[in-house]
Design an enzyme around this catalytic site. Structure first.
Site, mmCIF file in Angstrom:
data_model
loop_
_atom_site.group_PDB
_atom_site.id
_atom_site.type_symbol
_atom_site.label_atom_id
_atom_site.label_comp_id
_atom_site.label_asym_id
_atom_site.label_seq_id
_atom_site.Cartn_x
_atom_site.Cartn_y
_atom_site.Cartn_z
ATOM 1 N N ASP A 83 -17.501 4.767 7.638
ATOM 2 C CA ASP A 83 -17.672 4.942 9.038
ATOM 3 C C ASP A 83 -19.125 5.863 9.965
ATOM 4 O O ASP A 83 -19.027 5.646 10.941
ATOM 5 C CB ASP A 83 -16.501 5.846 9.927
ATOM 6 C CG ASP A 83 -15.030 4.842 9.481
ATOM 7 O OD1 ASP A 83 -15.477 3.571 9.775
ATOM 8 O OD2 ASP A 83 -13.740 4.849 9.777
ATOM 9 N N ASP B 116 -7.453 -6.447 1.656
ATOM 10 C CA ASP B 116 -8.476 -5.524 1.198
ATOM 11 C C ASP B 116 -9.893 -5.849 2.114
ATOM 12 O O ASP B 116 -9.855 -6.677 2.844
ATOM 13 C CB ASP B 116 -8.449 -6.312 -0.003
ATOM 14 C CG ASP B 116 -9.311 -5.743 -1.384
ATOM 15 O OD1 ASP B 116 -9.175 -4.744 -1.496
ATOM 16 O OD2 ASP B 116 -9.981 -6.418 -1.855
ATOM 17 N N THR B 117 -10.396 -4.438 1.851
ATOM 18 C CA THR B 117 -11.579 -4.649 2.843
ATOM 19 C C THR B 117 -13.141 -4.417 2.317
ATOM 20 O O THR B 117 -13.047 -3.571 1.120
ATOM 21 C CB THR B 117 -11.193 -3.042 3.965
ATOM 22 O OG1 THR B 117 -9.756 -3.804 4.773
ATOM 23 C CG2 THR B 117 -12.764 -4.006 4.785
ATOM 24 N N GLY C 261 -14.459 7.112 4.590
ATOM 25 C CA GLY C 261 -15.373 5.753 3.940
ATOM 26 C C GLY C 261 -16.545 5.453 4.565
ATOM 27 O O GLY C 261 -17.476 6.455 5.100
ATOM 28 N N THR D 254 1.162 -1.323 -0.189
ATOM 29 C CA THR D 254 -0.021 -0.506 0.207
ATOM 30 C C THR D 254 1.039 0.919 0.033
ATOM 31 O O THR D 254 2.039 1.365 -0.019
ATOM 32 C CB THR D 254 -1.250 -0.023 1.395
ATOM 33 O OG1 THR D 254 -2.091 0.726 1.205
ATOM 34 C CG2 THR D 254 -0.180 -0.261 2.993
ATOM 35 N N ALA E 200 0.377 5.838 3.493
ATOM 36 C CA ALA E 200 1.051 6.361 5.148
ATOM 37 C C ALA E 200 0.446 6.046 6.105
ATOM 38 O O ALA E 200 0.676 6.355 7.103
ATOM 39 C CB ALA E 200 1.543 7.637 4.458
ATOM 40 N N HIS F 153 -12.488 -4.707 12.320
ATOM 41 C CA HIS F 153 -12.023 -5.775 11.307
ATOM 42 C C HIS F 153 -10.542 -5.572 10.760
ATOM 43 O O HIS F 153 -9.977 -6.044 10.835
ATOM 44 C CB HIS F 153 -13.321 -5.390 9.350
ATOM 45 C CG HIS F 153 -13.014 -3.274 9.420
ATOM 46 N ND1 HIS F 153 -13.050 -3.275 10.443
ATOM 47 C CD2 HIS F 153 -12.269 -3.103 8.263
ATOM 48 C CE1 HIS F 153 -13.084 -1.806 9.679
ATOM 49 N NE2 HIS F 153 -12.614 -1.791 8.624
#
Ligand code: IMP
Length: 193
Positions: free
Chosen positions: A151, A68-69, A149, A7, A10, A176
């Protein structure tokens, strides 16, 4: 021990580095000369995490991992799932994704949902998968200014606040990604013992 985390985010690097502790250091693909976007074209989280880790491994031959989520909503048959980043538009438009999710769930009673993260680690040429899940439900409207996202819409089980209303530490302890990373860290610590 040096490991590449597939990724260039940061924030994710710092989060994982802080729980890995001394003895481990993470590099980014960019630091290893990989500047192009890493492909993630698979229909599952497992497939995408694995594809990204293999992409790095094939080019560097070094130990590496990728994550990955997805947000899986029961009443939507597991959607947006692997398409979570691009649910509403082609870009990563969090506000548009949240609007679409609320629209899809308009009038729907069952709001059960879960976040799921899969990590693929390739170490000494062998692949290992780790999964982290947090169960919860989708709120009727957005609340909170933290996180990112989905959240502001996700209320984890046992709480009456969204992830966006929690501190980063509070979220990481039950999230997660936090749970998947904890499994990865335990595996790596046992490995170097
Ligand atoms: P990624 O695989 O970590 O890039 O996540 C894919 C997409 O899932 C992101 O673009 C977000 O829309 C969503 N997502 C991932 N993790 C979280 C989180 O912790 N909170 C809210 N949304 C998330």
């Amino acid at each position: 021990m040096k490991i590449i985390f597939a990724t260039n985010n940061a924030h994710k690097i710092a989060e994982v580095e802080s729980v890995l502790g001394e003895g481990f250091s993470l590099s980014t693909p960019r630091e290893c000369g990989i500047t192009e976007d890493i492909p993630e074209e698979q229909p599952t989280l497992e497939g995408n995490a694995s594809q990204k880790a293999h992409y790095i491994y094939d080019r560097t031959g070094r130990d590496c991992f990728a994550d990955d989520t997805g947000l899986e909503v029961e009443a939507l048959g597991g959607a947006p799932g692997v398409h979570s980043a691009r649910y509403a538009t082609d870009g990563h438009d969090f506000a548009a994704n949240n609007r679409r999710l609320l629209k899809e769930l308009h009038g729907v009673g069952n709001r059960r949902a879960r976040f799921r993260t899969v990590i693929s680690l390739i170490i000494d040429g062998e692949e290992h998968l780790f999964e982290g899940i947090v169960e919860g439900h989708i709120a009727q409207c957005e609340s909170g200014g933290g996180g990112f996202g989905y959240d502001p819409l996700f209320i984890p089980e046992g709480f009456d606040r969204t992830f966006a209303e929690m501190s980063a530490d509070e979220k990481n302890a039950i999230s997660h990604r936090g749970r998947a990373v904890a499994k990865l860290v335990e595996f790596l610590h046992n490995r170097v013992k």
